[in-house]
Design a protein around this motif. Structure first.
Motif, PDB file in Angstrom:
ATOM      1  N   PRO A 202       0.795  -1.243   0.000  1.00 42.14           N
ATOM      2  CA  PRO A 202       0.000   0.000   0.000  1.00 42.14           C
ATOM      3  C   PRO A 202       0.822   1.285   0.000  1.00 42.14           C
ATOM      4  O   PRO A 202       0.348   2.324  -0.485  1.00 42.14           O
ATOM      5  CB  PRO A 202      -0.816  -0.126   1.293  1.00 42.14           C
ATOM      6  N   ASP A 203       2.028   1.223   0.523  1.00 43.63           N
ATOM      7  CA  ASP A 203       2.836   2.449   0.548  1.00 43.63           C
ATOM      8  C   ASP A 203       3.654   2.626  -0.721  1.00 43.63           C
ATOM      9  O   ASP A 203       4.489   3.531  -0.823  1.00 43.63           O
ATOM     10  CB  ASP A 203       3.755   2.439   1.777  1.00 43.63           C
ATOM     11  N   GLY A 204       3.433   1.754  -1.693  1.00 40.13           N
ATOM     12  CA  GLY A 204       4.136   1.870  -2.967  1.00 40.13           C
ATOM     13  C   GLY A 204       5.407   1.047  -3.038  1.00 40.13           C
ATOM     14  O   GLY A 204       6.008   0.915  -4.114  1.00 40.13           O
ATOM     15  N   SER A 205       5.832   0.497  -1.912  1.00 42.76           N
ATOM     16  CA  SER A 205       7.030  -0.334  -1.924  1.00 42.76           C
ATOM     17  C   SER A 205       6.677  -1.721  -2.499  1.00 42.76           C
ATOM     18  O   SER A 205       5.505  -2.065  -2.675  1.00 42.76           O
ATOM     19  CB  SER A 205       7.605  -0.476  -0.513  1.00 42.76           C
ATOM     20  N   SER A 206       7.697  -2.489  -2.786  1.00 45.61           N
ATOM     21  CA  SER A 206       7.473  -3.802  -3.391  1.00 45.61           C
ATOM     22  C   SER A 206       7.961  -4.915  -2.468  1.00 45.61           C
ATOM     23  O   SER A 206       8.808  -4.711  -1.602  1.00 45.61           O
ATOM     24  CB  SER A 206       8.176  -3.890  -4.746  1.00 45.61           C
ATOM     25  N   LEU A 207       7.400  -6.078  -2.692  1.00 52.93           N
ATOM     26  CA  LEU A 207       7.765  -7.259  -1.919  1.00 52.93           C
ATOM     27  C   LEU A 207       8.001  -8.401  -2.895  1.00 52.93           C
ATOM     28  O   LEU A 207       7.197  -8.631  -3.797  1.00 52.93           O
ATOM     29  CB  LEU A 207       6.640  -7.633  -0.944  1.00 52.93           C
ATOM     30  N   ALA A 208       9.113  -9.096  -2.720  1.00 49.07           N
ATOM     31  CA  ALA A 208       9.385 -10.302  -3.505  1.00 49.07           C
ATOM     32  C   ALA A 208       9.353 -11.491  -2.556  1.00 49.07           C
ATOM     33  O   ALA A 208       9.968 -11.455  -1.485  1.00 49.07           O
ATOM     34  CB  ALA A 208      10.732 -10.203  -4.200  1.00 49.07           C
ATOM     35  N   TYR A 209       8.621 -12.504  -2.935  1.00 46.78           N
ATOM     36  CA  TYR A 209       8.566 -13.713  -2.108  1.00 46.78           C
ATOM     37  C   TYR A 209       8.359 -14.927  -3.001  1.00 46.78           C
ATOM     38  O   TYR A 209       8.239 -14.809  -4.227  1.00 46.78           O
ATOM     39  CB  TYR A 209       7.480 -13.594  -1.044  1.00 46.78           C
ATOM     40  N   TYR A 210       8.308 -16.117  -2.397  1.00 47.18           N
ATOM     41  CA  TYR A 210       8.192 -17.365  -3.146  1.00 47.18           C
ATOM     42  C   TYR A 210       6.884 -18.060  -2.784  1.00 47.18           C
ATOM     43  O   TYR A 210       6.444 -18.026  -1.642  1.00 47.18           O
ATOM     44  CB  TYR A 210       9.383 -18.279  -2.837  1.00 47.18           C
ATOM     45  N   GLY A 238       2.675 -21.466   3.867  1.00 46.87           N
ATOM     46  CA  GLY A 238       3.737 -20.545   4.232  1.00 46.87           C
ATOM     47  C   GLY A 238       3.092 -19.216   4.570  1.00 46.87           C
ATOM     48  O   GLY A 238       2.026 -18.878   4.028  1.00 46.87           O
ATOM     49  N   ASN A 239       3.707 -18.440   5.441  1.00 45.36           N
ATOM     50  CA  ASN A 239       3.063 -17.210   5.905  1.00 45.36           C
ATOM     51  C   ASN A 239       4.076 -16.078   6.011  1.00 45.36           C
ATOM     52  O   ASN A 239       5.139 -16.222   6.627  1.00 45.36           O
ATOM     53  CB  ASN A 239       2.408 -17.459   7.264  1.00 45.36           C
ATOM     54  N   ILE A 240       3.748 -14.960   5.369  1.00 42.51           N
ATOM     55  CA  ILE A 240       4.582 -13.769   5.445  1.00 42.51           C
ATOM     56  C   ILE A 240       3.720 -12.606   5.921  1.00 42.51           C
ATOM     57  O   ILE A 240       2.707 -12.277   5.290  1.00 42.51           O
ATOM     58  CB  ILE A 240       5.191 -13.416   4.079  1.00 42.51           C
ATOM     59  N   ASP A 241       4.115 -11.971   7.033  1.00 44.93           N
ATOM     60  CA  ASP A 241       3.440 -10.780   7.540  1.00 44.93           C
ATOM     61  C   ASP A 241       4.324  -9.569   7.289  1.00 44.93           C
ATOM     62  O   ASP A 241       5.509  -9.577   7.663  1.00 44.93           O
ATOM     63  CB  ASP A 241       3.156 -10.902   9.045  1.00 44.93           C
ATOM     64  N   VAL A 242       3.755  -8.550   6.667  1.00 45.30           N
ATOM     65  CA  VAL A 242       4.515  -7.340   6.352  1.00 45.30           C
ATOM     66  C   VAL A 242       3.829  -6.153   7.021  1.00 45.30           C
ATOM     67  O   VAL A 242       2.614  -5.949   6.855  1.00 45.30           O
ATOM     68  CB  VAL A 242       4.582  -7.118   4.832  1.00 45.30           C
ATOM     69  N   LEU A 243       4.605  -5.358   7.792  1.00 39.28           N
ATOM     70  CA  LEU A 243       4.081  -4.173   8.479  1.00 39.28           C
ATOM     71  C   LEU A 243       4.260  -2.954   7.580  1.00 39.28           C
ATOM     72  O   LEU A 243       5.366  -2.598   7.204  1.00 39.28           O
ATOM     73  CB  LEU A 243       4.805  -3.963   9.804  1.00 39.28           C
ATOM     74  N   VAL A 244       3.127  -2.324   7.224  1.00 43.67           N
ATOM     75  CA  VAL A 244       3.168  -1.136   6.371  1.00 43.67           C
ATOM     76  C   VAL A 244       2.252  -0.076   6.986  1.00 43.67           C
ATOM     77  O   VAL A 244       1.059  -0.330   7.193  1.00 43.67           O
ATOM     78  CB  VAL A 244       2.690  -1.458   4.945  1.00 43.67           C
ATOM     79  N   ASN A 245       2.831   1.063   7.285  1.00 41.50           N
ATOM     80  CA  ASN A 245       2.069   2.170   7.861  1.00 41.50           C
ATOM     81  C   ASN A 245       1.261   1.731   9.080  1.00 41.50           C
ATOM     82  O   ASN A 245       0.096   2.111   9.258  1.00 41.50           O
ATOM     83  CB  ASN A 245       1.126   2.791   6.814  1.00 41.50           C
ATOM     84  N   GLY A 246       1.888   0.941   9.908  1.00 45.59           N
ATOM     85  CA  GLY A 246       1.254   0.523  11.147  1.00 45.59           C
ATOM     86  C   GLY A 246       0.265  -0.624  10.992  1.00 45.59           C
ATOM     87  O   GLY A 246      -0.352  -1.043  11.973  1.00 45.59           O
TER      88      GLY A 246
END
Length: 281
Positions: A202-210, A238-246
């Motif tokens: 949401p903040d415009g950044s990118s995420l790469a994962y598998y 598999g689980n990935i949690d990413v913190l964006v803007n709280g």
């Protein structure tokens, strides 16, 4: 005419008639030589079902056989009607097995009534064309593989929504149920198509994962095509949690390729064998 001359003429006629009758009887006695016929070309054996549980059936084209019989055969249609036979095995077949068709026809009837000698030996057929469970990656042709990769990308987008901006296929994991585990797990095989996924946060950044998208119970048909006959489009856990803007955003996948290898290979140890051609793009 004198009596002596009349008697000679009469007896000469009798001799001529007797010779003619003897010749005719000889010809009838010999008859036409029996014709050798082989109905094998008009026998069709078909195999159906799954390898290991396949069945065999047969059909005889009596009309075609009768039409092809030599003119020396008497009542070819009647001969065709008395031609019969059977297969020695009709169930529990696997590709590569052999079955034998045994011909059955009354030899005396064929020769005496139809002037024919049936000359087929027992005919052996190799079982082929049965469906099989996919057991190796190279059994999946390029067209079917491309379709699976596309289906996997669709499943990723449906799962994660518009955040997915790309997914590069890295290969696949082919899991095949071992015989000893058949009573413990019902699924015969699982294919995980592996991706390196790009997502936008949401903040415009990118995420790469598998991620690994799964398809189960893949069947290899006799024509070489592959079909998924059970679940499709499910994700390897598999689980990935990413913190964006709280706020936390969750993705089903793995941070590293090693983590995905552990889940898709080690996680099935003991129940499934695993073949993998997954490599970093």
């Amino acid at each position: 005419m004198s009596t002596a001359r009349h008697e000679r003429t009469f007896f000469n006629g009798l001799r001529t008639a007797a010779l003619a009758l003897a010749l005719a009887l000889a010809l009838v006695g010999c008859g036409a030589k029996p014709v050798e016929v082989d109905p094998t070309a008009y026998l069709a054996v078909e195999f159906a079902g799954m390898s290991g549980e396949g069945t065999a059936s047969w059909a005889f084209d009596g009309d075609g056989f009768a039409a092809a019989c030599d003119d020396g055969v008497k009542d070819a249609t009647g001969l065709a009607a008395c031609v019969d036979g059977s297969l020695d095995v009709t169930e529990g077949l696997s590709n590569g097995d052999t079955v034998t068709f045994h011909w059955n026809c009354d030899t005396d009837t064929a020769e005496k009534e139809h002037n024919a000698i049936l000359a087929p030996a027992d005919t052996t057929f190799t079982v082929e064309g049965l469906d099989e469970w996919v057991t190796a990656l190279d059994q999946i042709g390029q067209e079917d593989w491309d379709a699976l990769v596309a289906d996997g990308k669709t499943a990723l987008s449906q799962r994660e929504g518009d955040s997915i901006t790309g997914a590069d296929c890295l290969g696949g994991y082919m899991l095949v149920r071992q015989d000893f585990s058949s009573e413990m797990v019902e699924t015969h095989n699982i294919l995980y198509v592996a991706y390196k996924v790009q997502a936008q946060l949401p903040d415009g950044s990118s995420l790469a994962y598998y991620a690994g998208i799964g398809f189960s119970d893949l069947v290899l048909h006799g024509d070489g095509s592959v079909e998924v006959t059970s679940d499709r489009g499910f994700a390897a856990y598999g689980n990935i949690d990413v913190l964006v803007n709280g706020e936390y955003y969750n993705f089903t996948g793995f941070e590293t390729l090693e983590d995905m290898n552990t889940e898709c290979i080690d996680g099935y140890a003991g129940m499934y064998s695993v073949e993998s051609n997954v490599a970093e793009a």
